[in-house]
Design an enzyme around this catalytic site. Sequence first.
Site, short mmCIF file in Angstrom:
data_model
loop_
_atom_site.label_atom_id
_atom_site.label_comp_id
_atom_site.label_asym_id
_atom_site.label_seq_id
_atom_site.Cartn_x
_atom_site.Cartn_y
_atom_site.Cartn_z
N ARG A 290 -2.55 0.97 0.50
CA ARG A 290 -2.73 1.17 -0.94
C ARG A 290 -1.38 1.61 -1.51
O ARG A 290 -0.87 2.68 -1.17
CB ARG A 290 -3.80 2.23 -1.21
CG ARG A 290 -4.09 2.48 -2.69
CD ARG A 290 -5.18 3.53 -2.86
NE ARG A 290 -5.49 3.78 -4.25
CZ ARG A 290 -4.86 4.67 -5.02
NH1 ARG A 290 -3.88 5.41 -4.52
NH2 ARG A 290 -5.21 4.83 -6.29
N LYS B 243 4.17 9.36 -2.35
CA LYS B 243 3.65 10.73 -2.36
C LYS B 243 4.72 11.70 -1.85
O LYS B 243 5.68 11.31 -1.19
CB LYS B 243 2.39 10.83 -1.51
CG LYS B 243 1.19 10.15 -2.16
CD LYS B 243 -0.08 10.32 -1.33
CE LYS B 243 -1.28 9.72 -2.05
NZ LYS B 243 -2.53 9.82 -1.25
#
Length: 273
Positions: free
Chosen positions: A255, A221
């Site tokens: 994750r 991210k």
Amino acid sequence: MTINCRGELIDLTTPKVMGILNATPNSFYDGGKYTSEHSLLTQVETMLSEGATFIDVGAYSSKPNAALVSEEEELIRILPVVKAILKQFPETLLSIDTFRSAVARSCIENGAALINDISAGNFDDQMMKTIAHFRIPYIMMHMRGTPQTMQSLTQYDLIVKEILFYFSEKITTARSLGINDLIVDPGFGFAKTTDQNYEVLRQLSCFKILDLPLLVGISRKSMVYKPLGSNAQEALNATTVVNTIALTKGANILRVHDVKEAVESIKLCALGN
């Protein structure tokens, strides 16, 4: 600390890895990469062989300003993937990344083991009732607004306190419906600036007060690569560093797009503690 997945108790005292499989053409990192059944199954096989406990399949990109996808289109995208994975790898603990109860229901009826809801029931008032009916684990994420509006909703007084209050309300609702297996996700990157993401990371151990498993999803991210002037494709090392910080502060599930490196982080953290 355990969750029940299709009758199998998964011990999260030792952190586990959830591999990301995007069945979307527009994911921020790997959108459109897996365009055939063969490529999808090859990636699943790789992630399982590298040590993923869960595979998280999504057919609706939740990146900022992502285009709306109809429920019908989401089902068309995701059901063939669910069926193909569980036909080839029937023991897979498949997580479904969706905020729609109808999508959740169809996937559970076809063998999915968990539901991962970015809205924690805010987008569909039937979601928690569906989870309660099927008695499967439910991942509740914190966010504000929608993927289309969340970037403008980053005003907090005390961000961690506000997220904890959000979860306390969601947990109360879930428990009242009889949902036993809950997992919380602070929602890194969702209605949070880079500075706010790191504030949540610094205080991640505060989430232990909820006494629930904690999922962290920061893989590639912008919060991990923007401070370095990099990009998602070059963010593996940065992701590994931030995942390691999260592990030291109590993360139970990572994750990730890159399973091998996450598994290595867990193993080395265990040796160092």
